[in-house]
Design an enzyme around this catalytic site. Structure first.
Site, PDB file in Angstrom:
ATOM      1  N   CYS A  11     -11.480  10.753  20.945  1.00 55.97           N
ATOM      2  CA  CYS A  11     -11.727  10.357  22.331  1.00 55.97           C
ATOM      3  C   CYS A  11     -11.879  11.601  23.210  1.00 55.97           C
ATOM      4  CB  CYS A  11     -10.556   9.506  22.825  1.00 55.97           C
ATOM      5  SG  CYS A  11     -10.693   9.175  24.587  1.00 55.97           S
ATOM      6  N   HIS A  58      -5.803   1.441  15.900  1.00 57.58           N
ATOM      7  CA  HIS A  58      -4.583   0.734  15.526  1.00 57.58           C
ATOM      8  C   HIS A  58      -4.764  -0.768  15.685  1.00 57.58           C
ATOM      9  CE1 HIS A  58      -1.811   4.455  15.846  1.00 57.58           C
ATOM     10  NE2 HIS A  58      -2.285   4.277  14.636  1.00 57.58           N
ATOM     11  N   GLU A  66      -1.844  10.948  17.467  1.00 58.36           N
ATOM     12  CA  GLU A  66      -2.361  11.713  18.617  1.00 58.36           C
ATOM     13  C   GLU A  66      -1.399  12.825  19.001  1.00 58.36           C
ATOM     14  OE1 GLU A  66      -3.298   9.688  22.464  1.00 58.36           O
ATOM     15  OE2 GLU A  66      -2.561  11.592  23.256  1.00 58.36           O
ATOM     16  N   SER A  97      -6.960  -1.120  21.933  1.00 59.51           N
ATOM     17  CA  SER A  97      -7.623  -1.158  20.618  1.00 59.51           C
ATOM     18  C   SER A  97      -7.768  -2.602  20.118  1.00 59.51           C
ATOM     19  CB  SER A  97      -6.822  -0.316  19.624  1.00 59.51           C
ATOM     20  OG  SER A  97      -5.453  -0.638  19.697  1.00 59.51           O
ATOM     21  N   THR A 120      -1.592  10.563  25.685  1.00 60.18           N
ATOM     22  CA  THR A 120      -2.460   9.928  26.696  1.00 60.18           C
ATOM     23  C   THR A 120      -2.035   8.512  27.074  1.00 60.18           C
ATOM     24  OG1 THR A 120      -3.943   9.217  24.933  1.00 60.18           O
ATOM     25  CG2 THR A 120      -4.523  11.254  26.078  1.00 60.18           C
ATOM     26  N   CYS A 177     -10.758   0.262  25.250  1.00 55.37           N
ATOM     27  CA  CYS A 177     -10.955   1.316  26.244  1.00 55.37           C
ATOM     28  C   CYS A 177     -12.206   2.109  25.858  1.00 55.37           C
ATOM     29  CB  CYS A 177      -9.747   2.239  26.281  1.00 55.37           C
ATOM     30  SG  CYS A 177      -9.508   3.075  24.702  1.00 55.37           S
TER      31      CYS A 177
HETATM   32  S1  SF4 Z   1      -7.213   8.462  25.737  1.00 56.90           S
HETATM   33 FE1  SF4 Z   1      -6.684   6.806  24.370  1.00 56.90          FE
HETATM   34  S2  SF4 Z   1      -6.477   5.047  25.785  1.00 56.90           S
HETATM   35 FE2  SF4 Z   1      -7.597   6.618  26.876  1.00 56.90          FE
HETATM   36  S3  SF4 Z   1      -9.773   6.167  26.589  1.00 56.90           S
HETATM   37 FE3  SF4 Z   1      -9.124   7.619  24.996  1.00 56.90          FE
HETATM   38  S4  SF4 Z   1      -8.546   6.393  23.229  1.00 56.90           S
HETATM   39 FE4  SF4 Z   1      -8.596   5.074  25.024  1.00 56.90          FE
END
Ligand code: SF4
Length: 288
Positions: free
Chosen positions: A98, A43, A128, A267, A166, A12
Site C-alpha cells: 500500500c 487478511h 506490517e 479487507s 497504519t 480501502c
Molecule cells: S494503510 Fe492499510 S488501511 Fe490504509 S489504505 Fe493502506 S492498506 Fe488500507
C-alpha cells in the site's frame, strides 16, 4: 427493524490497489510461471480462497518460492531483508505494498537516519509492523498499548521518533503522543502514519453506533483493523458482533434488535457485506 450500513464499509484504497495488481498479474503473467503470494494477499480467508482457485499459491516463507517465479508483495509490505533475499534469488518481485505503508516506511527510514530511536505503536507480530520496523536504522522499540509505552525506560540523552502501525486507533496514538510530549525534555518527533481509511471507518462506526442498538462488523478474524472496529464500537457502548460471513449471523437473536448497524474492515469484499445486509433485510421483511 432497520439496518444501517456505514458508507465506508469494505475495501480501502490499499487493498483495492493490491487486488487490482494481482488481477493484472494473473491476466498478463500467468503464462510465464507460477504466481506466489508471501502470506495472505489480504487478511480475509474468503478472498485468499478465491485466488487460490485462480491458481495463486500462498506461502509463508520466502524459501518456499522457487527461483524464476513471480511473487506479489501484499498491501502490508515485507521486511527489507525478505525483499532483498527474493531479488537475490532471482524471483520476479511485483510490489503491491500500500502506498501509505510505503510512506510510513519512508518517514521511519528518514527520521531514524537522523539518529532517532523508533518508538512504534503496533502489534509486534503483525506483518506490517515487521515491515515498518525493518526500515528503522538503529534501535527500535515496539509496544501495543499506552500502558506498554509507559513501561519503556526512555533515555533523555537520546532522540526518538514515534510512529504507528497504519491501522492503529488514533485516539490511543494521540494519548501516547501527549504523554511522551509532556516529558518536556524528551527530544521526540511525531510521525503521522495512521491511515485515514481506519480513522474514517472508526469515525463512521461511532457515529452510527449512536443510532443503532446492535452492530455487525464483517471481516476476517485475522484482520486487526476489523477486530479494532468491533472494539471501538463496544467501547462506545454499543454491542458489536464480529463475523466473517453472513452464514455466521445469529438471525433468531438478531430479530430482537430494532436497529442494526453494519460495517466492515478494510479487507472485507463488498459481496460479503452485501450478503450480510441481504440477510438482515430479509429478517426485517419477515418481522413485518
Ligand atoms: S494503510 Fe492499510 S488501511 Fe490504509 S489504505 Fe493502506 S492498506 Fe488500507
Amino acid at each position: 427493524m432497520e439496518n444501517k450500513r456505514a458508507k465506508s464499509a469494505g475495501f480501502c484504497m490499499g487493498v483495492s490497489l493490491a487486488l487490482r495488481k494481482l488481477d493484472e498479474v494473473i491476466e498478463i503473467k500467468k503464462a510465464e510461471g507460477d504466481i506466489y503470494i508471501l502470506g495472505s494477499i489480504i487478511h480475509n480467508p474468503q478472498v485468499v480462497e478465491e485466488y487460490s482457485g485462480k491458481g495463486v499459491i500462498t506461502v509463508e516463507s520466502p524459501d518456499d518460492i522457487p527461483a524464476g517465479s513471480i511473487v506479489v508483495i501484499r498491501a502490508h509490505g515485507v521486511t527489507k531483508d525478505v525483499r532483498d533475499t527474493l531479488i537475490e534469488r532471482g524471483i520476479h518481485v511485483i510490489d503491491a505494498t500500500c502506498p501509505k505503508v510505503k510512506d510510513a516506511c519512508y518517514l521511519i527510514d528518514m527520521s531514524t537516519r537522523e539518529g532517532r530511536t523508533l518508538l512504534l505503536f503496533g502489534e509486534q507480530a503483525h506483518p506490517e509492523v515487521k515491515c515498518l520496523l525493518s526500515y528503522a536504522n538503529g534501535e527500535s522499540i515496539a509496544f501495543d498499548s499506552l500502558q506498554a509505552c509507559r513501561e519503556q525506560a526512555l533515555n533523555k540523552q537520546r532522540k526518538y521518533c514515534l510512529a504507528a502501525q497504519t491501522t492503529q486507533d488514533r485516539s490511543v496514538f494521540d494519548a501516547i503522543s501527549r504523554e511522551l510530549q509532556q516529558q518536556g525534555d524528551l527530544d521526540l518527533k511525531i510521525l503521522h502514519t495512521i491511515c485515514d481509511a481506519t480513522k474514517k471507518r472508526q469515525g463512521e462506526a461511532i457515529e452510527l453506533a449512536d443510532e443503532v442498538d446492535y452492530f455487525i462488523v464483517a471481516g476476517g478474524y485475522n484482520s486487526s483493523n476489523t477486530r479494532r472496529l468491533a472494539e471501538v464500537i463496544e467501547a462506545h457502548g454499543t454491542r458489536a458482533l464480529h463475523v466473517e460471513t453472513a452464514a455466521e449471523l445469529p438471525l433468531p437473536e438478531l430479530r430482537h434488535y430494532q436497529q442494526i448497524g453494519i460495517t466492515a474492515g478494510a479487507s472485507t469484499p463488498k459481496k460479503i457485506v452485501d450478503d450480510i445486509q441481504a440477510a438482515l433485510d430479509s429478517l426485517k421483511r419477515s418481522s413485518h
